[in-house]
Design an enzyme around this catalytic site. Structure first.
Site, PDB file in Angstrom:
ATOM      1  N   CYS A 161       0.952  -1.225  -0.154  1.00 15.74           N
ATOM      2  CA  CYS A 161       0.170  -0.052   0.001  1.00 15.74           C
ATOM      3  C   CYS A 161       0.951   1.276  -0.011  1.00 15.74           C
ATOM      4  O   CYS A 161       1.876   1.350   0.779  1.00 15.74           O
ATOM      5  CB  CYS A 161      -0.976  -0.088   1.239  1.00 15.74           C
ATOM      6  SG  CYS A 161      -1.888   1.463   1.381  1.00 15.74           S
ATOM      7  N   ALA A 355       9.614 -14.454   0.310  1.00 14.31           N
ATOM      8  CA  ALA A 355       8.466 -13.872  -0.431  1.00 14.31           C
ATOM      9  C   ALA A 355       7.331 -13.234   0.323  1.00 14.31           C
ATOM     10  O   ALA A 355       7.208 -12.756   1.439  1.00 14.31           O
ATOM     11  CB  ALA A 355       7.926 -14.942  -1.407  1.00 14.31           C
ATOM     12  N   PHE A 803       0.595  11.394  -5.347  1.00 10.93           N
ATOM     13  CA  PHE A 803       1.737  11.825  -4.601  1.00 10.93           C
ATOM     14  C   PHE A 803       2.501  13.067  -5.611  1.00 10.93           C
ATOM     15  O   PHE A 803       3.849  13.103  -5.374  1.00 10.93           O
ATOM     16  CB  PHE A 803       2.715  10.494  -4.394  1.00 10.93           C
ATOM     17  CG  PHE A 803       1.805   9.492  -3.757  1.00 10.93           C
ATOM     18  CD1 PHE A 803       1.062   9.771  -2.722  1.00 10.93           C
ATOM     19  CD2 PHE A 803       2.006   8.287  -4.293  1.00 10.93           C
ATOM     20  CE1 PHE A 803       0.382   8.534  -2.265  1.00 10.93           C
ATOM     21  CE2 PHE A 803       1.062   7.290  -4.049  1.00 10.93           C
ATOM     22  CZ  PHE A 803       0.215   7.321  -2.979  1.00 10.93           C
ATOM     23  N   ARG A 917       5.472  14.686  -3.267  1.00  5.59           N
ATOM     24  CA  ARG A 917       5.245  14.956  -1.977  1.00  5.59           C
ATOM     25  C   ARG A 917       6.222  15.736  -1.234  1.00  5.59           C
ATOM     26  O   ARG A 917       7.113  15.295  -1.204  1.00  5.59           O
ATOM     27  CB  ARG A 917       4.554  13.775  -1.300  1.00  5.59           C
ATOM     28  CG  ARG A 917       3.799  13.943  -0.073  1.00  5.59           C
ATOM     29  CD  ARG A 917       3.198  12.588   0.473  1.00  5.59           C
ATOM     30  NE  ARG A 917       2.141  12.679   1.230  1.00  5.59           N
ATOM     31  CZ  ARG A 917       1.528  11.761   1.583  1.00  5.59           C
ATOM     32  NH1 ARG A 917       1.769  10.220   1.147  1.00  5.59           N
ATOM     33  NH2 ARG A 917       0.469  11.642   2.322  1.00  5.59           N
ATOM     34  N   GLY A1084       0.346  20.049  -3.031  1.00  7.22           N
ATOM     35  CA  GLY A1084       0.912  21.277  -2.168  1.00  7.22           C
ATOM     36  C   GLY A1084      -0.171  21.144  -0.868  1.00  7.22           C
ATOM     37  O   GLY A1084       0.238  22.422  -0.194  1.00  7.22           O
ATOM     38  N   GLN A1190      -2.976  10.651   6.487  1.00  9.25           N
ATOM     39  CA  GLN A1190      -2.109  11.289   5.756  1.00  9.25           C
ATOM     40  C   GLN A1190      -0.830  11.459   6.352  1.00  9.25           C
ATOM     41  O   GLN A1190       0.416  11.219   5.595  1.00  9.25           O
ATOM     42  CB  GLN A1190      -2.792  12.825   5.383  1.00  9.25           C
ATOM     43  CG  GLN A1190      -3.717  12.835   4.557  1.00  9.25           C
ATOM     44  CD  GLN A1190      -3.702  12.345   3.232  1.00  9.25           C
ATOM     45  OE1 GLN A1190      -2.520  13.001   2.409  1.00  9.25           O
ATOM     46  NE2 GLN A1190      -4.100  11.453   2.648  1.00  9.25           N
ATOM     47  N   GLU A1257       1.501  16.752   3.074  1.00  9.01           N
ATOM     48  CA  GLU A1257       2.944  16.406   2.677  1.00  9.01           C
ATOM     49  C   GLU A1257       3.886  16.288   3.798  1.00  9.01           C
ATOM     50  O   GLU A1257       4.947  15.634   3.790  1.00  9.01           O
ATOM     51  CB  GLU A1257       3.324  17.536   1.851  1.00  9.01           C
ATOM     52  CG  GLU A1257       2.784  17.703   0.461  1.00  9.01           C
ATOM     53  CD  GLU A1257       3.182  18.908  -0.081  1.00  9.01           C
ATOM     54  OE1 GLU A1257       3.971  18.713  -1.295  1.00  9.01           O
ATOM     55  OE2 GLU A1257       2.733  19.988   0.189  1.00  9.01           O
TER      56      GLU A1257
END
Ligand SMILES: Cc1cc2nc3c(=O)[nH]c(=O)nc-3n(C[C@H](O)[C@H](O)[C@H](O)COP(=O)(O)OP(=O)(O)OC[C@H]3O[C@@H](n4cnc5c(N)ncnc54)[C@H](O)[C@@H]3O)c2cc1C
Ligand code: FES
Length: 1317
Positions: A161, A355, A803, A917, A1084, A1190, A1257
Site C-alpha cells: 500500500c 516472498a 503523490f 510529495r 501542495g 495522511q 505532505e
C-alpha cells in the site's frame, strides 16, 4: 464444456470432460506478476475472476489482489490459498472454488466484516490496494478462525500500500487476532487507548462505538462464512479422478490423477515441466525457451501431497506449498525434542521472510528445489541439513541427496528427465549438530535475498572438534554455491577464533565474486559471506555454552509486537451531533474500496469500438532520430494504425516538452510513436515491430556531468541573509561537507491511465483520466487537436494514488491517446503497465548538496553557505519550482543568522523529474539536518541540544523575510520530547549499546517547520458548484481531485455543516471540467483547503438565498425550503519576488516533530524501526482520521525515501529498477513496531477554513528521524570500533550502506583479499 457456478464472485470449477479444447490455454498469461493478466481472463469463455482482480494484478507490484482458492480434493485437508492471479494457469484450477473480492461481500448484497472493519477503521485512502488487503485476510481467516497477530501480519506481507502507512490496516485486522489487542475489551470495559492509560485526548465516544462494532463484526462474520463451500456432488465427481487434458493450439496441459499415470507421462514427455505453483516457470514466460508443448500438473497426486513423521525425519510431499510446509513445521516442532528440530527451526525462520503469503501459498517445495534459483532461500539450508529427495520414474524409485552437486546441476547428482520428485525427507538434527540459516534482502520480507546461507556443523560427541561442516550460499552465483573445499580443510579443527579466521579467509577465496558480478554490491555481498559465517560461529559458541555477545534470533520477529496508536481530537461538546466537521468520518468511498466497487479508469467497461494503445519508446538517452519504419507493425493482425508526431493536428505537447519525439530523443523512455490495435497484445506486438534508426549524441546523465557541461534548466536561485563572510570570521570552527540523495519513484498503485472517447458531434471528446490536474489535460489535448478547450470534457472520478506524479505527466498520455482517437475516429484506452510507467515518467529529484558551516563551541551556528543541485532530467517540468522550494525551505526549523543558499536545477538526459510529495523539502530538510549532525559531532554536544540552540524562537523572519511565530514549533518539539520519553529512552539506548557489540540502537528527534502551499497566488484558486434538487438532495462538485487524501469526504462534511443537513443528503459525483472549469492542480497540501473555501462559499450563498423562504416557513423542513445553484471561488494570496529576495511565499507554516528509535544489525546492515512518535500541529482538523492517515502515510513514504528506495541507471542512462522486484517501497514489515501520532491540541490557523491546516505532505520529512536514528546507531558502532565519527551517510540508508558504514574486521577482510575482487 465446463460446469461453472458463478454466484456472487464465488466460483467452483470442475471440468466435466476429461479432454477440453480451449482457444487459449491460459498458460503464461501475463508478463510476470506485473504483467497483463488479460490474456486468459479476456480470451477464455470463462472469465470467472472478476475484472477488478485482473486490473489490480496488472498494475500492481507483487500484486495485492488475490483470488482465494479452496481446493476440496478428498486427499488434501481443505486449505484456502491466497494467490497472485497473474501467475495462475486457468487449467490448474480444476476442482477449486475461486473467491474474488466480490464473493466476499458487496454493497448490493452484504458487506463482510473484513471489508467493513477496514473501511470503518480508515484502512483505505486511494483504495487501489484495498481489495487485495481484504482477500489476504479473508484467506487467512478461512484457514485460521482466530489467527495470531504474527499470522495477520504475515498474511499481509505480500500486499503493498503506498498511501496508508499500514497502521490502520493492521489496527482494523488486529481485532480478529486471538491475542488481546488494541481496542479489544480486556474484561475491564476499557480500551488500551483510553485517556487514563496513555494520557491522550482520544474521544471516548468514538472508542465505545468501535468496540460495539467489533462485537457485531464477530457475530456477522461467523454467520457469513458458513455459506461458502464447494458443492458436495462435485467433490464426489472429483473423487472418481480421471486424467484431465486441456489442449490449445500450442500447448497441452495434462493433469494426471495417479502417480503411475504421471510417471508414464513423464517417460513419454521427458522434457515436459511439472507445473505446480508456476511461480518459477511463470516468471520465465518471456524467455525464448519458455515454450512447452506439454505441461504436466501433479497437484492431484496423493503421494506428492504427503506429510509424515518417520524415524529419520519429516517427509513432505513435493507438491505441498511452502505455506503448508511452514504450518507443518510450526505444529511439529513443539512436539519433538528440541535437539532434533534445529533444521526445522532454521527452515521456519527462512519461511517467515521468504516472498509474500501469496507466493508461499502457491509455490511448491518440489518446484523450489528443482528450479534452483540463485536467491532461493530453502535450498542452502535443505542441502546443509542433508535432505534427501525421493524420486520416482517408470523404472522405479530411488533417493538422492539434495546436495551442492545436485544444486549445481551435475549430471551424476541430478534427477533424470523421466524422474519426478515425489517427496523430500528432511532429517532430524542431532545433539552434536548445529544448523542455521541466514538471509539478507533489500527489504525484510517479500524481497529476494541479496545473499542467503545455510550452515551446519557436526562435532565429535561432547567436544568442539569439527567432524563435518557444510557452508552454502545463495545470491552469489547462478545457483546455490557450496564452500565445500573450505569445509573439508576445517574438519578436525576446534571451534575457536583461529578456526573462524581461517574459515573466513578460505571462504572468501573459494566463493569468488568478480567486480562485474551481476547484481552489483560486490563488497557488501562478500562482507555478508563472512558476516553470516561469523554469526553462525557465535550461535554455535552459544550452543556450546560459551560466553558471547550474540545476535538474538528475536531480532527477526519484527512485527510480532506491533503497537500502534493514533490520537484523535475532541470536538466542542456544544457541537451539534449532526455536524460532522472535526469528526473521524469514514472515507466517502471507503466501503466501495473494500468491496472492489470503486471505479478507476481501467474499470470503465470497454466502449463500443474501443482500441488499445502501446507506445514505442526511445532506447537512447540522447540521439537524433534518423528514421521510423512502421511497415512491419502495420502487418501485425489487429493493428489499426501507428501514430507519430506527424499526426498531431495542433501543438505536439507544450513549450517545454514534446508529446511524441520528433527529430531527437532526449532520454531513454521518451515516447516516439504509438500503435493502436484491437487488443493490447496486438498493440504491444505491433510496437515491438516498429524500427527506429538513431544517430548517437553525447548524453549528460549525472549532476556531476551537468555541472561539468554547465547544463542547467533555469538560472541559479539565490537567497542571502545577514553577512556571511562576517559570520564565518566570527565562528570558532568551520566544517565543509557534502550530501548525496537518490531519487524516488512515485509508485502510485494505479499506473497512468486514460480513456478517450470521441463524441459524434462537433469534434467533442470525453477524456477519462487519472490525473491531479484535469485543466492541464484539457488544455493540452485541445491544443494538440487544434480545438477550443470547450470541446474537451475531462472526467476524474478518483485516482489510485498520485503523490505529485500525476500533475504534469497525464496530460501527455492523454494527448497521445487523443491524437490516436482523432486519427482512427475510435475510442482509445491507454493504461500503462508498471514497467512502462516507471520507465517513461521521472520521480523525485536526486539531490547533491555542498555545505560550509561556521559554528561556536557551544553549538551556535554563525554562518552557512549551501550549494544545492537537483537532477531535473531532460525537460523543465516542475524542476524550477522544486529548486525554488529547496532554496526557500532549506532552513527548516533553524535560525541561521548569516546564510547563503544557491540552487541549481541540472538538465540531463534522464526522464524528466517532476513534483513529488514535499516538493524539494524532503531533500532540503535532510541536508540541513546533516549539517546539524556534523556540528553536533564536532562539538561533542548532544544532537538535540544543537537543534534546540539553533531553532527559531518567538516571532521571527525567514531568509526571505517572511514573518512567523515559532511558538507551535516549540510546542511540538517539547510535546514530542515528552510523549516519546526521549531522554530516558536515550539513556536506555546508550546502556543497550554498551552491552551489545553487534547490535546497536539509535534514537533521533527532528523538528520541522513546513511551509504549506505554493509561492504564487495562481495556485491557490478554486471553484465549486453546489446543486440542491427538489427532493432536498444536494450534489457537490469542486475542482479538487480525490487522490486518496479524502478531499471529497471533507467537502461533504463542510457542506453538511454549512447547509445544516445530514451527510446522507449530500453526494459527490466526479471532478469534471464541465462542472467546475479551470481547476488548479490538487497538490501542495492545500487542495482541500482552497476547494473547501469554495464549497463553503457556495453553500453559504445558497443558505442565504433560502433565508426568506425559511423565514416564511420557520417550522418547515429542509425539503420544503430548497431551491438551486451557486458558483464560488476564492484562495490564498502569495508571491515571491526573487529580485528583492523577499515575499509572502507561502500561505502559512505548519510545525511538527518526530522521534524515532531503531536497532541495527551491524553484521548485515538490517534495521528495525522500534518506535516513532509524531506530534503534528494540524490545528483544528476537519477530519482527524483522514489527517492522521495522511501523516502516517507520508511518514512511511519518507522512511522509504531515506532508507529503502533506490533507483539504478545503466551507464547508458536506462533505468534498471522498473518493477517491484527491483524497486522496494515500504511494506507492512517496515513500519515502526510502536507508531504513535498526536495532533497538537489548542492550535489555530486563522487564515484557513475552520482553522484547519493542510497536512498532506508535512509528515514525509519526519521519516528522516529514522535516517538519523540509524546514523546514531552506526555512530555508536563506529565509536566502539575506534573509527572517526565525522562520517557522511548518503541517502537512502540501505542495508548495504549501513553495513559498510559499520566498518569492522569483516569489511576489512574483503579488502585484504583484493585480488579476488
Ligand atoms: C514474486 C516472487 C517472489 C519470490 N520470492 C522468493 C523469496 O523471497 N525467496 C525464495 O526462496 N524464493 C522466492 N521465490 C521463488 C519461489 O520460491 C519459487 O518460484 C517456487 O518455490 C517454485 O515453486 P513452484 O511450485 O511455483 O514451481 P513451478 O514454477 O511450478 O515449477 C518450477 C520447476 O520445477 C519443476 N518441478 C516442480 N515440481 C517438481 C517435481 N515434483 N519433480 C520434478 N520437477 C518439478 C518444474 O518442472 C519446473 O521446471 C519467489 C517467486 C516469486 C514469483
Ligand atoms: S490505499 Fe493503499 S495504495 Fe492507496
Amino acid at each position: 464444456m465446463t460446469q461453472l457456478q458463478r454466484k456472487y464472485g464465488i466460483l467452483t470449477l470442475i471440468f466435466e470432460k476429461t479432454r477440453v479444447h480451449l482457444d487459449v490455454l491460459g498458460f503464461f498469461p501475463s508478463r510476470q506478476i506485473l504483467g497483463n493478466f488479460g490474456t486468459y481472463l479476456k480470451a477464455l469463455p470463462i472469465a470467472f475472476l472478476h475484472k477488478k482482480t485482473a486490473k489490480q494484478t496488472r498494475n500492481n507490484p507483487t500484486p495485492p489482489i488475490k483470488s482465494c482458492l479452496t481446493p476440496q480434493f478428498s486427499f488434501t485437508p481443505q486449505r484456502h490459498h491466497p494467490a497472485n492471479s497473474c501467475l495462475l494457469p486457468i487449467s490448474s484450477l480444476h476442482g477449486a472454488a475461486v473467491t474474488t473480492v466480490e464473493g466476499v461481500g458487496s454493497i448490493k448484497n452484504r458487506i463482510n466484516p473484513i471489508q467493513e472493519r477496514l473501511a470503518k477503521c480508515h484502512g483505505s485512502q486511494c483504495g487501489f490496494c484495498t481489495p487485495g488487503m481484504v482477500m489476504s485476510i479473508y484467506a487467512l481467516l478461512r484457514n485460521h478462525v482466530k489467527p495470531s497477530m504474527e499470522q495477520i501480519i504475515s498474511a499481509l506481507d505480500g500486499n503493498l500500500c503506498r498511501c496508508t502507512g499500514y497502521r490502520p490496516i493492521i489496527d482494523s485486522y488486529a481485532s480478529f487476532a486471538k491475542e488481546q489487542t488494541c481496542c479489544q475489551l480486556r474484561g475491564t470495559g476499557q480500551c488500551c487507548l483510553d485517556q487514563e492509560e496513555l494520557g491522550c485526548s482520544s474521544s471516548a465516544g468514538v472508542r465505545v462505538r468501535y468496540i460495539e462494532l467489533i462485537k457485531l463484526f464477530i457475530l456477522t462474520f461467523l454467520k457469513t462464512y458458513k455459506s461458502l463451500s464447494f458443492p458436495p456432488q462435485r467433490i464426489v465427481q472429483e473423487q472418481q479422478r480421471k486424467t484431465l487434458i486441456f489442449c490449445s493450439k500450442r500447448t497441452t496441459w495434462i493433469s494426471p490423477s495417479t502417480l503411475k499415470e504421471l510417471l508414464e507421462l513423464k517417460a513419454k514427455y521427458p522434457k515436459a515441466p511439472l507445473v505446480v505453483g508456476n511461480t518459477s516457470l511463470g516468471l520465465k514466460k518471456n524467455d525464448c525457451d519458455a515454450y512447452h508443448p506439454v505441461i504436466l500438473h501433479p497437484l492431484r497426486i496423493p503421494e506428492m501431497q504427503v506429510f509424515s513423521i518417520t524415524d529419520d525425519g519429516i517427509v513432505i510431499g513435493a507438491a505441498c506449498c511452502l505455506a503448508q510446509l511452514r504450518d507443518i513445521l510450526m505444529e511439529t516442532i513443539p512436539k519433538l525434542p528440541e535437539e532434533k528440530t534445529k533444521i526445522y527451526q532454521a527452515l521456519l525462520q527462512q519461511l517467515r521472510t521468504l516472498a509474500g503469503e501469496q507466493i508461499r501459498s502457491m509455490a511448491s517445495l518440489g518446484g523450489h528445489v528443482v528450479s534452483r534459483g540463485s536467491a532461493w532461500d530453502l535450498n542452502p539450508i535443505l542441502s546443509a541439513g542433508k535432505s534427501v529427495l525421493n524420486l520416482a520414474s517408470d523404472g522405479g524409485k530411488r533417493q538422492i541427496f539434495l546436495n551442492d552437486q545436485f544444486l549445481a546441476g551435475h549430471k551424476h547428482a541430478d534427477i533424470e528427465p523421466k524422474e519426478v520428485i515425489v517427496s523430500v525427507l528432511i532429517p532430524y538434527s542431532t545433539k552434536d549438530e548445529f544448523i542455521s540459516a541466514f538471509r539478507q534482502a533489500d527489504r525484510q520480507k517479500n524481497a529476494f535475498s541479496i545473499v542467503n546461507a545455510g550452515l551446519r556443523v557436526l562435532f565429535s560427541p561432547g567436544t568442539d572438534t569439527i567432524v563435518d561442516l557444510s557452508i552454502l550460499y545463495g545470491g552469489i552465483g547462478s545457483t546455490t554455491l557450496s564452500a565445500r573445499k573450505s569445509c573439508e580443510k576445517l574438519i578436525g579443527r576446534q571451534w575457536n577464533d583461529q578456526m573462524l579466521s581461517e574459515a573466513c579467509k578460505l571462504v572468501l577465496e573459494e566463493i569468488s565474486l568478480p567486480p562485474s558480478a551481476s547484481g552489483g554490491k560486490v563488497e557488501y555481498r562478500r562482507t555478508l559471506l563472512v558476516s553470516f559465517l561469523f554469526r553462525f560461529y557465535l550461535e554455535v559458541l552459544h550452543g556450546l555454552h560459551q560466553m558471547i555477545k550474540c545476535v538474538s534470533k528475536a531480532f527477526y520477529n519484527y512485527c510480532s509486537d506491533l503497537k500502534t496508536h493514533s490520537c484523535l481530537q475532541d470536538v466542542d461538546p456544544g457541537q451539534s451531533p449532526q455536524d460532522p466537521v472535526g469528526r473521524p468520518v469514514m472515507h466517502q468511498s471507503g466501503i466501495k474500496h473494500t468491496t472492489g466497487e470503486a471505479v478507476y479508469i481501467d474499470d470503465i467497461r470497454p466502449v463500443d469500438g474501443e482500441l488499445s494503445l502501446a507506445v514505442v519508446t526511445s532506447v537512447k538517452a540522447h540521439a537524433k532520430i534518423k528514421s521510423i519504419d512502421i511497415s512491419e507493425a502495420l502487418q501485425v493482425p489487429g493493428v489499426i494504425n501507428v501514430v507519430t508526431a506527424k499526426d498531431v493536428p495542433g501543438k505536439n505537447g507544450n513549450d517545454e516538452e514534446e508529446a511524441f519525439a520528433k527529430d531527437k530523443v532526449i532520454c531513454v523512455g521518451q515516447i516516439i510513436c504509438a500503435v493502436v490495435a484491437e487488443t493490447l497484445t496486438q498493440a504491444k506486438c505491433g510496437a515491438k515491430k516498429v524500427k527506429i534508426a538513431y544517430e548517437d549524441l553525447q548524453p549528460v546523465l549525472t549532476i556531476k556531468d551537468a555541472i561539468k557541461h554547465n547544463s542547467y534548466i533555469t538560472k541559479e536561485r539565490k537567497l542571502e541573509k545577514g553577512d556571511i563572510e562576517k559570520g564565518f570570521k566570527s565562528a570558532d570552527k568551520i566544517i565543509e561537507g557534502e550530501l548525496h540523495m537518490g531519487g524516488q519513484e512515485h509508485f502510485y498503485l494505479e499506473t497512468n491511465s486514460v480513456l478517450v472517447i470521441p463524441r459524434m458531434e462537433d469534434k467533442e471528446m470525453d477524456v477519462y483520466v487519472s490525473t491531479q490536474h484535469a485543466t492541464d489535460v484539457q488544455k493540452l489535448v485541445a491544443s494538440a487537436l487544434n480545438l477550443q478547450s470547450n470541446k474537451i470534457m475531462c472526467h476524474t472520478k478518483r485516482v489510485g494514488g498520485a503523490f505529485g506524479g500525476k500533475i504534469t505527466k497525464p496530460s501527455f498520455f492523454a494527448v497521445i491517446a487523443a491524437v490516436a482517437a482523432n486519427k482512427t475516429g475510435r475510442p482509445v484506452r491507454f493504461a500503462l503497465e508498471r514497467d512502462m510507467d516507471m520507465l517513461i515518467t521521472g520521480g523525485r529529484h536526486p539531490f547533491f548538496g555542498k555545505y560550509k558551516v561556521g559554528f561556536m563551541k557551544d553549538g551556535r551556528i554563525m554562518a552557512a553557505d549551501f550549494q544545492c543541485y537537483i537532477n531535473g532530467g531532460c525537460t523543465k517540468d516542475e524542476s524550477e519550482l522544486v529548486i525554488e522550494y529547496i532554496v526557500l525551505k532549506v532552513d527548516n526549523a533553524y535560525n541561521i543568522p548569516n546564510l547563503r543558499v544557491r540552487g541549481h536545477a541540472c538538465k540531463t538526459n534522464l526522464p524528466s523529474n517532476t513534483a513529488f510529495r514535499g516538493f524539494g523539502f524532503p531533500q532540503a530538510g535532510l541536508f540541513v539536518e546533516t549539517c546539524i549532525v556534523a556540528v553536533a559531532t564536532k562539538t561533542g554536544l548532544p544532537h538535540e541540544k544543537v537543534r534546540e540552540i539553533n531553532m527559531y524562537k518567538g516571532v521571527n523572519r525567514t531568509a526571505f523575510k517572511e514573518k512567523f511565530d515559532a511558538e507551535n514549533l516549540w510546542k511540538c518539539w517539547k510535546e514530542c520530547l515528552v510523549k516519546s520519553d526521549y531522554h530516558s529512552r536515550k539513556t536506555k539506548v546508550e546502556e543497550f549499546n554498551r552491552k551489545n557489540y553487534w547490535k546497536k540502537k539509535g534514537i533521533a528527534i527532528i523538528p520541522m517547520k513546513f511551509s504549506v502551499g505554493f509561492n504564487a497566488t495562481y495556485f491557490h484558486q478554486a471553484g465549486a458548484l453546489v446543486h440542491i434538487y427538489l427532493d432536498g438532495s444536494v450534489l457537490v462538485t469542486h475542482g479538487g481531485i480525490e487522490l486518496g487524501q479524502g478531499i471529497h469526504t471533507k467537502m461533504l462534511q463542510i457542506a453538511s455543516r454549512e447547509l445544516k443537513i445530514p451527510l446522507s443528503y449530500i453526494h459527490f459525483c466526479e471532478t469534471s471540467s464541465t462542472t467546475v472549469p479551470n481547476g488548479k492542480y490538487t497538490a501542495g497540501s492545500v487542495g482541500t483547503e482552497i476547494n473547501a473555501r469554495a464549497v463553503q462559499d457556495a453553500c453559504q450563498i445558497l443558505w442565504k438565498r433560502l433565508d426568506p423562504i425559511r423565514r416564511k416557513n420557520p417550522k418547515g423542513k429542509w425539503e420544503d425550503w430548497v431551491s438551486d445553484v451557486s458558483v464560488s471561488s476564492r484562495g490564498y494570496v502569495t508571491d515571491m519576488n526573487w529580485e528583492s529576495k523577499k515575499g509572502h511565499a507561502f500561505p502559512y507554516f505548519l510545525y511538527g516533530a518526530a522521534c524515532s528509535e531503531v536497532e541495527i544489525d551491524c553484521l548485515t546492515g538490517a534495521h528495525k524501526n522500534i518506535r516513532t512518535d509524531i506530534v503534528m500541529d494540524a490545528s483544528f482538523s476537519i477530519n482527524p482520521a483522514i489527517d492522521i492517515g495522511q501523516i502516517e502515510g507520508a511518514f512511511i513514504q519518507g522512511v522509504g525515501l531515506y532508507t529503502l528506495e533506490e533507483i539504478y541507471f545503466s551507464p547508458e542512462g536506462e533505468q534498471l529498477t522498473l518493477s517491484p522486484d527491483t524497486y522496494k517501497i515500504p511494506a507492512v514489515c517496515d513500519i515502526p513496531e510502536q507508531f504513535h501520532v498526536y495532533l497538537l491540541p489548542n492550535s489555530c490557523n486563522s487564515i484557513a477554513i475552520y482553522s484547519s491546516k493542510g497536512v498532506g505532505e508535512a509528515g514525509f520529512f519526519l521519516g528522516s528521524s529514522v535516517f538519523f536514528a540509524i546514523r546514531d546507531a552506526v555512530a555508536a558502532a563506529r565509536k566502539e570500533r575506534g573509527l572517526p565519527l565525522d562520517f557522511t551517510l548518503n541517502s537512502p540508508l540501505t542495508v548495504e550502506r549501513i553495513r559498510m558504514a559499520c566498518d569492522d574486521i569483516f569489511t576489512k577482510m574483503v579488502t585484504v583479499f583484493p585480488f579476488l575482487l
